[in-house]
Scaffold this motif. Structure first.
Motif, mmCIF file in Angstrom:
data_model
loop_
_atom_site.group_PDB
_atom_site.id
_atom_site.type_symbol
_atom_site.label_atom_id
_atom_site.label_comp_id
_atom_site.label_asym_id
_atom_site.label_seq_id
_atom_site.Cartn_x
_atom_site.Cartn_y
_atom_site.Cartn_z
ATOM 1 N N PRO A 11 3.130 -33.554 -9.160
ATOM 2 C CA PRO A 11 4.597 -33.497 -9.100
ATOM 3 C C PRO A 11 5.098 -32.400 -8.163
ATOM 4 C CG PRO A 11 3.827 -33.584 -11.382
ATOM 5 C CD PRO A 11 2.623 -33.322 -10.530
ATOM 6 N N THR A 12 6.239 -32.675 -7.522
ATOM 7 C CA THR A 12 6.922 -31.698 -6.672
ATOM 8 C C THR A 12 8.404 -31.701 -7.037
ATOM 9 O OG1 THR A 12 7.497 -33.268 -4.921
ATOM 10 C CG2 THR A 12 5.309 -32.232 -4.790
ATOM 11 N N ASP A 13 9.183 -30.914 -6.321
ATOM 12 C CA ASP A 13 10.618 -30.856 -6.578
ATOM 13 C C ASP A 13 11.357 -32.096 -6.092
ATOM 14 O OD1 ASP A 13 10.449 -28.392 -7.778
ATOM 15 O OD2 ASP A 13 10.910 -27.263 -5.948
ATOM 16 N N TYR A 14 10.687 -32.948 -5.315
ATOM 17 C CA TYR A 14 11.357 -34.131 -4.761
ATOM 18 C C TYR A 14 10.656 -35.434 -5.133
ATOM 19 C CZ TYR A 14 7.572 -33.255 -1.489
ATOM 20 O OH TYR A 14 6.339 -33.010 -0.941
ATOM 21 N N SER A 58 6.450 -36.588 -5.760
ATOM 22 C CA SER A 58 5.067 -36.140 -5.879
ATOM 23 C C SER A 58 4.530 -35.899 -4.481
ATOM 24 C CB SER A 58 4.204 -37.161 -6.630
ATOM 25 O OG SER A 58 4.149 -38.397 -5.942
ATOM 26 N N SER A 85 14.874 -35.868 -4.469
ATOM 27 C CA SER A 85 15.484 -35.028 -5.488
ATOM 28 C C SER A 85 14.605 -35.007 -6.732
ATOM 29 C CB SER A 85 16.891 -35.531 -5.859
ATOM 30 O OG SER A 85 16.821 -36.784 -6.508
ATOM 31 N N LYS A 86 14.906 -34.103 -7.638
ATOM 32 C CA LYS A 86 14.096 -33.871 -8.827
ATOM 33 C C LYS A 86 13.980 -35.104 -9.718
ATOM 34 C CE LYS A 86 11.753 -30.887 -11.349
ATOM 35 N NZ LYS A 86 10.517 -30.247 -10.848
ATOM 36 N N SER A 102 10.698 -36.950 -9.633
ATOM 37 C CA SER A 102 9.459 -36.277 -10.002
ATOM 38 C C SER A 102 8.877 -36.846 -11.297
ATOM 39 C CB SER A 102 9.708 -34.777 -10.181
ATOM 40 O OG SER A 102 10.126 -34.196 -8.981
#
Length: 249
Positions: free
Chosen positions: A52-55, A57, A223-224, A227
């Motif tokens: 996972p990332t902030d935007y 994966s 965007s989150k 995620s």
């Protein structure tokens, strides 16, 4: 030229030809830190670690040139998600493209723009669709269509098939997508859908024929909300390319 695939490490050194390309991609795919080789049914497969990332994966993107260019091509592959996989708001899967890859919100409101891309995608709750950029689109991002009443599940093996026919003097442009599920009784077709009368090329130029395999996997999104809830994995194998003549019916 409009082309969002610019990083040199996205590209495979070796070209691939028609047939089963699973083994042919090994040197290229294993350059990515999130891809590892595994065995499924005593055959090579690729495990993608989903981070996972902030935007969304972490993006896994590899581009393989084909040994020739084709007005018609079929891409098929087997796919399975780990039992803790979170579909979240969806993401990108494998696809096809010409020499010039349009993606990533590239502006294309000028008839001089050339190129396109078609990728398979997974959606919220496991939907399966096609996501495609065409040269004459007026919107910023691509177009979607989804298979009806198909929701992929975790711990289940599927075959995804994408067929692309580039418009030429002899045929109209077309995308066909299908999803099938492996079961004890064999391979069961879940649904197939086609979208026709598509313009991939404004002048039937062979530069717009299919010449690249897009190996991609990521959630998102910018965007989150895209995620996933946590780390997981997804497996790919039996990646095949074949030439198919599409009917204009």
């Amino acid at each position: 030229m409009p082309n969002t695939v610019q990083a040199s490490n996205y590209y495979c050194d070796e070209k691939v030809s028609i047939g089963d390309v699973t083994n042919k991609l090994v040197n290229c795919l294993l350059e990515d830190k999130n891809i590892s080789p595994i065995k499924l049914d005593n055959k090579l497969a690729y495990k993608i670690n989903v981070i996972p990332t902030d935007y969304g994966s972490e993006k896994v993107i590899k581009v393989a040139d084909l040994d020739s260019s084709y007005p018609n091509l079929e891409l098929s592959y087997d796919l399975s998600f780990a039992n803790n996989f979170d579909f979240a708001m969806g993401g990108k899967l494998l696809g096809l493209a010409p020499n010039n890859i349009l993606s990533g919100g590239i502006k294309r409101d000028d008839n001089a723009v050339s190129g396109w891309s078609v990728r398979t995608v997974f959606g919220k709750s496991g939907g399966v669709g096609a996501y495609f950029y065409l040269p004459n689109d007026q919107q910023k991002y691509g177009n979607f269509f989804y298979l009806n009443k198909v929701n992929l599940k975790v711990d289940t093996k599927y075959k995804i098939t994408l067929k692309v026919a580039v418009n030429t003097e002899k045929q109209r442009g077309k995308i066909c997508l299908s999803a099938s599920q492996y079961s004890e009784g064999g391979l069961q077709l879940l649904h197939e859908k086609c979208k026709g009368n598509l313009v991939f090329s404004n002048n039937s130029n062979k530069q717009d024929y299919i010449s690249k395999l897009l190996f991609s996997f990521f959630h998102g999104g910018h965007s989150k909300v895209y995620s996933p809830k946590g780390s997981s994995s997804v497996n790919f194998n039996n990646i095949e390319l074949s030439t198919k003549e599409e009917s204009n019916d």
